[in-house]
Scaffold this motif. Structure first.
Motif, PDB file in Angstrom:
ATOM      1  N   ALA A   1      49.652  36.894  41.042  1.00  0.00           N
ATOM      2  CA  ALA A   1      49.418  38.339  41.135  1.00  0.00           C
ATOM      3  C   ALA A   1      49.072  38.929  39.770  1.00  0.00           C
ATOM      4  O   ALA A   1      48.151  39.742  39.661  1.00  0.00           O
ATOM      5  CB  ALA A   1      50.643  39.033  41.721  1.00  0.00           C
ATOM      6  N   LEU A   2      49.797  38.534  38.737  1.00  0.00           N
ATOM      7  CA  LEU A   2      49.500  39.055  37.398  1.00  0.00           C
ATOM      8  C   LEU A   2      48.089  38.664  36.956  1.00  0.00           C
ATOM      9  O   LEU A   2      47.363  39.494  36.399  1.00  0.00           O
ATOM     10  CB  LEU A   2      50.536  38.551  36.390  1.00  0.00           C
ATOM     11  N   GLY A   3      47.702  37.428  37.220  1.00  0.00           N
ATOM     12  CA  GLY A   3      46.345  37.000  36.881  1.00  0.00           C
ATOM     13  C   GLY A   3      45.302  37.806  37.634  1.00  0.00           C
ATOM     14  O   GLY A   3      44.295  38.231  37.073  1.00  0.00           O
ATOM     15  N   ALA A   4      45.555  38.028  38.908  1.00  0.00           N
ATOM     16  CA  ALA A   4      44.614  38.798  39.731  1.00  0.00           C
ATOM     17  C   ALA A   4      44.527  40.239  39.263  1.00  0.00           C
ATOM     18  O   ALA A   4      43.430  40.798  39.154  1.00  0.00           O
ATOM     19  CB  ALA A   4      45.049  38.743  41.199  1.00  0.00           C
ATOM     20  N   LEU A   5      45.666  40.844  38.980  1.00  0.00           N
ATOM     21  CA  LEU A   5      45.675  42.245  38.564  1.00  0.00           C
ATOM     22  C   LEU A   5      45.089  42.427  37.167  1.00  0.00           C
ATOM     23  O   LEU A   5      44.546  43.485  36.853  1.00  0.00           O
ATOM     24  CB  LEU A   5      47.088  42.816  38.643  1.00  0.00           C
ATOM     25  N   ALA A   6      45.165  41.392  36.344  1.00  0.00           N
ATOM     26  CA  ALA A   6      44.596  41.479  34.999  1.00  0.00           C
ATOM     27  C   ALA A   6      43.072  41.532  35.032  1.00  0.00           C
ATOM     28  O   ALA A   6      42.461  42.221  34.210  1.00  0.00           O
ATOM     29  CB  ALA A   6      45.062  40.295  34.153  1.00  0.00           C
ATOM     30  N   ILE A   7      42.461  40.820  35.963  1.00  0.00           N
ATOM     31  CA  ILE A   7      40.999  40.786  35.963  1.00  0.00           C
ATOM     32  C   ILE A   7      40.365  41.672  37.029  1.00  0.00           C
ATOM     33  O   ILE A   7      39.178  41.947  36.950  1.00  0.00           O
ATOM     34  CB  ILE A   7      40.458  39.350  36.083  1.00  0.00           C
ATOM     35  N   TYR A   8      41.122  42.127  37.998  1.00  0.00           N
ATOM     36  CA  TYR A   8      40.546  42.924  39.083  1.00  0.00           C
ATOM     37  C   TYR A   8      39.761  44.140  38.590  1.00  0.00           C
ATOM     38  O   TYR A   8      38.687  44.427  39.129  1.00  0.00           O
ATOM     39  CB  TYR A   8      41.630  43.337  40.076  1.00  0.00           C
ATOM     40  N   PRO A   9      40.240  44.857  37.559  1.00  0.00           N
ATOM     41  CA  PRO A   9      39.460  46.018  37.090  1.00  0.00           C
ATOM     42  C   PRO A   9      38.058  45.668  36.587  1.00  0.00           C
ATOM     43  O   PRO A   9      37.201  46.539  36.505  1.00  0.00           O
ATOM     44  CB  PRO A   9      40.322  46.585  35.947  1.00  0.00           C
ATOM     45  N   GLU A  10      37.812  44.416  36.255  1.00  0.00           N
ATOM     46  CA  GLU A  10      36.512  43.997  35.741  1.00  0.00           C
ATOM     47  C   GLU A  10      35.603  43.407  36.817  1.00  0.00           C
ATOM     48  O   GLU A  10      34.511  42.941  36.509  1.00  0.00           O
ATOM     49  CB  GLU A  10      36.707  42.964  34.625  1.00  0.00           C
ATOM     50  N   THR A  11      36.038  43.423  38.066  1.00  0.00           N
ATOM     51  CA  THR A  11      35.267  42.781  39.131  1.00  0.00           C
ATOM     52  C   THR A  11      34.236  43.725  39.740  1.00  0.00           C
ATOM     53  O   THR A  11      34.260  44.931  39.517  1.00  0.00           O
ATOM     54  CB  THR A  11      36.196  42.286  40.250  1.00  0.00           C
ATOM     55  N   GLU A  12      33.376  43.148  40.562  1.00  0.00           N
ATOM     56  CA  GLU A  12      32.349  43.928  41.258  1.00  0.00           C
ATOM     57  C   GLU A  12      32.965  44.982  42.165  1.00  0.00           C
ATOM     58  O   GLU A  12      32.372  46.025  42.402  1.00  0.00           O
ATOM     59  CB  GLU A  12      31.437  42.999  42.061  1.00  0.00           C
TER      60      GLU A  12
END
Length: 174
Positions: free
Chosen positions: A150-161
């Motif tokens: 979850a932390l990994g996902a939440l760290a990069i989600y703001p930079e996704t399409e």
């Protein structure tokens, strides 16, 4: 505007729920992974994502599911962790998959080291009645890797399409 709110909230909320569930119970319900998959399909179709792009995202999810289940078969990760990792990969597709895996691995390593250290200390008497904490503290327990996922996902989600596609003008105060 509703689609933008869903893009901003659905994936992060489900990943946060997976992390909290893993922390408190050392399990992640299949419903969370299913909700991530269905949520992806709904948002992808509502966003106008083409079939070829949906299939590429599905390929990323299938690739992670294959590797994660091999890790599960060897006893390295839990089944819920494998399914959530694959469902998150579905959202990221190949474009953001490597960043997700690197972040999840780094957070997972840090979490493992912290838990190994935590398990060396005795629990304070005031906390000894908390069953979730006793489970987390037990040396024979696994690592709730859903937290790292979850932390990994939440760290990069703001930079996704998904987030880049949001029209922030909808949220401007007038």
């Amino acid at each position: 505007m509703i689609l933008d709110i869903v893009r901003l909230s659905l994936f992060p909320a489900l990943m946060a729920f997976a992390a909290a569930s893993d922390l408190l119970t050392m399990t992640i319900s299949n419903r969370v992974s299913l909700a991530l998959v269905v949520g992806f399909l709904v948002v992808a179709l509502a966003s106008g994502m083409g079939l070829s792009d949906i299939l590429l995202h599905a390929g990323a999810g299938a690739a992670v599911l294959t590797v994660a289940f091999a890790c599960f078969a060897m006893g390295w990760v839990g089944g819920g962790d494998a399914k959530v990792a694959a469902a998150a990969a579905l959202w990221f597709g190949f474009a953001d998959l490597m960043n997700y895996l690197v972040y999840a691995s780094l957070f997972g390593g840090a979490l493992t080291l912290l838990l190994l250290q935590f398990r060396q200390w005795p629990l304070p008497y005031a906390l000894a009645g908390q069953t979730w904490l006793l489970r987390l503290h037990a040396k024979e327990s696994g690592i709730p890797y859903g937290i790292a996922l979850a932390l990994g996902a939440l760290a990069i989600y703001p930079e996704t399409e998904w987030v880049r596609a949001i029209d922030l003008a909808h949220f401007a105060v007038r």
